[in-house]
Write a protein that holds these residues in place. Structure first.
Motif, PDB file in Angstrom:
ATOM      1  N   THR A  72      41.296  61.538  -0.001  1.00 60.94           N
ATOM      2  CA  THR A  72      42.123  60.397   0.372  1.00 60.94           C
ATOM      3  C   THR A  72      41.603  59.143  -0.315  1.00 60.94           C
ATOM      4  OG1 THR A  72      42.988  59.093   2.227  1.00 60.94           O
ATOM      5  CG2 THR A  72      40.741  59.914   2.442  1.00 60.94           C
ATOM      6  N   LEU A  73      42.424  58.116  -0.369  1.00 61.91           N
ATOM      7  CA  LEU A  73      41.991  56.826  -0.903  1.00 61.91           C
ATOM      8  C   LEU A  73      41.656  55.837   0.203  1.00 61.91           C
ATOM      9  CD1 LEU A  73      44.487  56.349  -3.878  1.00 61.91           C
ATOM     10  CD2 LEU A  73      42.141  57.211  -3.919  1.00 61.91           C
ATOM     11  N   GLN A  74      41.785  56.251   1.442  1.00 62.69           N
ATOM     12  CA  GLN A  74      41.509  55.390   2.592  1.00 62.69           C
ATOM     13  C   GLN A  74      40.102  55.658   3.120  1.00 62.69           C
ATOM     14  OE1 GLN A  74      43.651  53.001   3.481  1.00 62.69           O
ATOM     15  NE2 GLN A  74      44.897  53.731   1.769  1.00 62.69           N
ATOM     16  N   ILE A  75      39.203  54.690   2.928  1.00 59.37           N
ATOM     17  CA  ILE A  75      37.808  54.881   3.332  1.00 59.37           C
ATOM     18  C   ILE A  75      37.687  55.104   4.836  1.00 59.37           C
ATOM     19  CG2 ILE A  75      37.215  52.431   3.570  1.00 59.37           C
ATOM     20  CD1 ILE A  75      34.936  55.184   2.081  1.00 59.37           C
ATOM     21  N   LYS A  76      38.526  54.445   5.610  1.00 55.30           N
ATOM     22  CA  LYS A  76      38.501  54.613   7.067  1.00 55.30           C
ATOM     23  C   LYS A  76      38.771  56.072   7.444  1.00 55.30           C
ATOM     24  CE  LYS A  76      40.836  52.820  11.164  1.00 55.30           C
ATOM     25  NZ  LYS A  76      41.878  51.912  11.644  1.00 55.30           N
ATOM     26  N   ASP A  77      39.771  56.677   6.781  1.00 54.67           N
ATOM     27  CA  ASP A  77      40.094  58.087   7.035  1.00 54.67           C
ATOM     28  C   ASP A  77      38.968  59.004   6.556  1.00 54.67           C
ATOM     29  OD1 ASP A  77      42.529  57.233   8.058  1.00 54.67           O
ATOM     30  OD2 ASP A  77      43.633  57.652   6.201  1.00 54.67           O
ATOM     31  N   ALA A  78      38.397  58.673   5.406  1.00 52.45           N
ATOM     32  CA  ALA A  78      37.312  59.491   4.859  1.00 52.45           C
ATOM     33  C   ALA A  78      36.100  59.483   5.783  1.00 52.45           C
ATOM     34  CB  ALA A  78      36.926  58.982   3.471  1.00 52.45           C
ATOM     35  N   ILE A  79      35.776  58.318   6.323  1.00 53.81           N
ATOM     36  CA  ILE A  79      34.641  58.219   7.251  1.00 53.81           C
ATOM     37  C   ILE A  79      34.935  58.994   8.529  1.00 53.81           C
ATOM     38  CG2 ILE A  79      33.341  56.631   8.719  1.00 53.81           C
ATOM     39  CD1 ILE A  79      33.623  54.570   6.384  1.00 53.81           C
ATOM     40  N   ALA A  80      36.160  58.891   9.021  1.00 54.11           N
ATOM     41  CA  ALA A  80      36.535  59.616  10.245  1.00 54.11           C
ATOM     42  C   ALA A  80      36.421  61.124  10.054  1.00 54.11           C
ATOM     43  CB  ALA A  80      37.947  59.238  10.669  1.00 54.11           C
ATOM     44  N   GLN A  81      36.783  61.606   8.875  1.00 56.12           N
ATOM     45  CA  GLN A  81      36.751  63.048   8.608  1.00 56.12           C
ATOM     46  C   GLN A  81      35.360  63.570   8.273  1.00 56.12           C
ATOM     47  OE1 GLN A  81      39.688  64.486   5.752  1.00 56.12           O
ATOM     48  NE2 GLN A  81      40.959  62.708   6.232  1.00 56.12           N
ATOM     49  N   HIS A  82      34.619  62.798   7.477  1.00 60.50           N
ATOM     50  CA  HIS A  82      33.370  63.339   6.927  1.00 60.50           C
ATOM     51  C   HIS A  82      32.149  62.443   7.078  1.00 60.50           C
ATOM     52  CE1 HIS A  82      35.276  66.854   5.235  1.00 60.50           C
ATOM     53  NE2 HIS A  82      36.241  66.080   4.784  1.00 60.50           N
ATOM     54  N   GLY A  83      32.255  61.375   7.847  1.00 61.67           N
ATOM     55  CA  GLY A  83      31.103  60.515   8.080  1.00 61.67           C
ATOM     56  C   GLY A  83      30.021  61.242   8.859  1.00 61.67           C
ATOM     57  N   VAL A  84      28.814  60.736   8.789  1.00 59.36           N
ATOM     58  CA  VAL A  84      27.668  61.345   9.453  1.00 59.36           C
ATOM     59  C   VAL A  84      27.922  61.515  10.953  1.00 59.36           C
ATOM     60  CG1 VAL A  84      26.476  59.132   9.782  1.00 59.36           C
ATOM     61  CG2 VAL A  84      25.147  61.249   9.734  1.00 59.36           C
ATOM     62  N   ARG A  85      27.461  62.637  11.498  1.00 55.36           N
ATOM     63  CA  ARG A  85      27.583  62.947  12.920  1.00 55.36           C
ATOM     64  C   ARG A  85      26.265  63.509  13.415  1.00 55.36           C
ATOM     65  NH1 ARG A  85      33.358  65.949  12.230  1.00 55.36           N
ATOM     66  NH2 ARG A  85      34.449  64.076  11.589  1.00 55.36           N
ATOM     67  N   ASN A  86      26.112  63.547  14.704  1.00 55.56           N
ATOM     68  CA  ASN A  86      24.941  64.211  15.275  1.00 55.56           C
ATOM     69  C   ASN A  86      25.039  65.696  14.960  1.00 55.56           C
ATOM     70  OD1 ASN A  86      24.032  61.799  16.355  1.00 55.56           O
ATOM     71  ND2 ASN A  86      24.940  62.172  18.344  1.00 55.56           N
ATOM     72  N   GLY A  87      23.919  66.295  14.636  1.00 53.87           N
ATOM     73  CA  GLY A  87      23.893  67.720  14.319  1.00 53.87           C
ATOM     74  C   GLY A  87      23.702  67.955  12.830  1.00 53.87           C
ATOM     75  N   GLU A  88      24.292  69.049  12.332  1.00 52.57           N
ATOM     76  CA  GLU A  88      24.119  69.445  10.931  1.00 52.57           C
ATOM     77  C   GLU A  88      25.007  68.626  10.004  1.00 52.57           C
ATOM     78  OE1 GLU A  88      24.791  73.656  10.714  1.00 52.57           O
ATOM     79  OE2 GLU A  88      22.983  74.105  11.874  1.00 52.57           O
ATOM     80  N   ASN A  89      24.406  68.086   8.964  1.00 53.60           N
ATOM     81  CA  ASN A  89      25.081  67.283   7.953  1.00 53.60           C
ATOM     82  C   ASN A  89      24.446  67.598   6.602  1.00 53.60           C
ATOM     83  OD1 ASN A  89      26.682  64.819   9.421  1.00 53.60           O
ATOM     84  ND2 ASN A  89      24.910  65.429  10.626  1.00 53.60           N
ATOM     85  N   TYR A  90      24.996  66.995   5.549  1.00 50.43           N
ATOM     86  CA  TYR A  90      24.412  67.132   4.219  1.00 50.43           C
ATOM     87  C   TYR A  90      24.019  65.756   3.695  1.00 50.43           C
ATOM     88  CZ  TYR A  90      25.833  71.942   4.320  1.00 50.43           C
ATOM     89  OH  TYR A  90      25.964  73.260   4.674  1.00 50.43           O
ATOM     90  N   LEU A  91      22.809  65.673   3.208  1.00 46.73           N
ATOM     91  CA  LEU A  91      22.284  64.468   2.582  1.00 46.73           C
ATOM     92  C   LEU A  91      22.460  64.632   1.081  1.00 46.73           C
ATOM     93  CD1 LEU A  91      20.585  61.838   2.432  1.00 46.73           C
ATOM     94  CD2 LEU A  91      18.547  63.311   2.518  1.00 46.73           C
ATOM     95  N   ILE A  92      23.143  63.685   0.468  1.00 43.80           N
ATOM     96  CA  ILE A  92      23.332  63.677  -0.982  1.00 43.80           C
ATOM     97  C   ILE A  92      22.601  62.462  -1.530  1.00 43.80           C
ATOM     98  CG2 ILE A  92      24.975  63.509  -2.889  1.00 43.80           C
ATOM     99  CD1 ILE A  92      26.186  64.704   0.431  1.00 43.80           C
ATOM    100  N   VAL A  93      21.736  62.686  -2.512  1.00 37.52           N
ATOM    101  CA  VAL A  93      20.957  61.607  -3.108  1.00 37.52           C
ATOM    102  C   VAL A  93      21.289  61.522  -4.591  1.00 37.52           C
ATOM    103  CG1 VAL A  93      18.638  60.793  -3.662  1.00 37.52           C
ATOM    104  CG2 VAL A  93      19.111  61.787  -1.422  1.00 37.52           C
ATOM    105  N   PHE A  94      21.701  60.332  -4.999  1.00 37.86           N
ATOM    106  CA  PHE A  94      21.936  60.041  -6.409  1.00 37.86           C
ATOM    107  C   PHE A  94      20.620  59.501  -6.963  1.00 37.86           C
ATOM    108  CE2 PHE A  94      25.986  59.503  -4.177  1.00 37.86           C
ATOM    109  CZ  PHE A  94      26.792  60.358  -4.904  1.00 37.86           C
ATOM    110  N   GLY A  95      19.692  60.405  -7.182  1.00 33.55           N
ATOM    111  CA  GLY A  95      18.349  60.047  -7.626  1.00 33.55           C
ATOM    112  C   GLY A  95      17.534  61.307  -7.827  1.00 33.55           C
TER     113      GLY A  95
END
Length: 135
Positions: A72-95
């Motif tokens: 999507t192009l809507q950051i609000k929707d993107a955060i709602a769908q895939h933003g960090v949550r309690n539990g299992e997540n993925y950390l992506i580092v550009f470094g």
């Protein structure tokens, strides 16, 4: 932790308190909620490519990653769908690897083992992430 390419790493992590982490996200890393590490890695690669080609929609790599992951192009929707949550997540580092290790330590995250997803499931995530290219 897996190296996706030079200067791009991903790790599955356990988040205890997502609300505390939200103000720290952005810049050279992002924490996302998704079923498959492959989806997050592909979205990160697309985000990098979009900045290289000047076709990014977000101001930061971490924001572009969320848009690509959500399709999507809507950051609000993107955060709602895939933003960090309690539990299992993925950390992506550009470094580099040491930056990844430092972020895990600084944020008090616990690294978890990463399993591959079913190839058909991954394919649907790839198609969704690629949608942003045509929007």
């Amino acid at each position: 932790m897996r190296k996706i390419r030079d200067n791009l790493y991903i790790a599955k992590v356990h988040v205890k308190n997502a609300d505390e982490l939200i103000p720290k996200l952005g810049g050279d890393f992002q924490i996302v909620y998704t079923e498959c590490w492959e989806a997050a890695a592909f979205a990160a690669l697309l985000a990098i490519r979009s900045f290289e080609r000047g076709r990014n929609h977000a101001r930061t790599l971490s924001g572009e990653l969320l848009l690509r992951l959500a399709g999507t192009l809507q950051i609000k929707d993107a955060i709602a769908q895939h933003g960090v949550r309690n539990g299992e997540n993925y950390l992506i580092v550009f470094g580099n690897r040491s930056r990844m290790e430092a972020i895990i330590r600084e944020l008090g995250l616990k690294e978890l083992p990463m399993d591959d997803c079913d190839k058909e499931k991954v394919k649907t995530f790839f198609e969704k992430a690629a949608l942003v290219e045509v929007l």
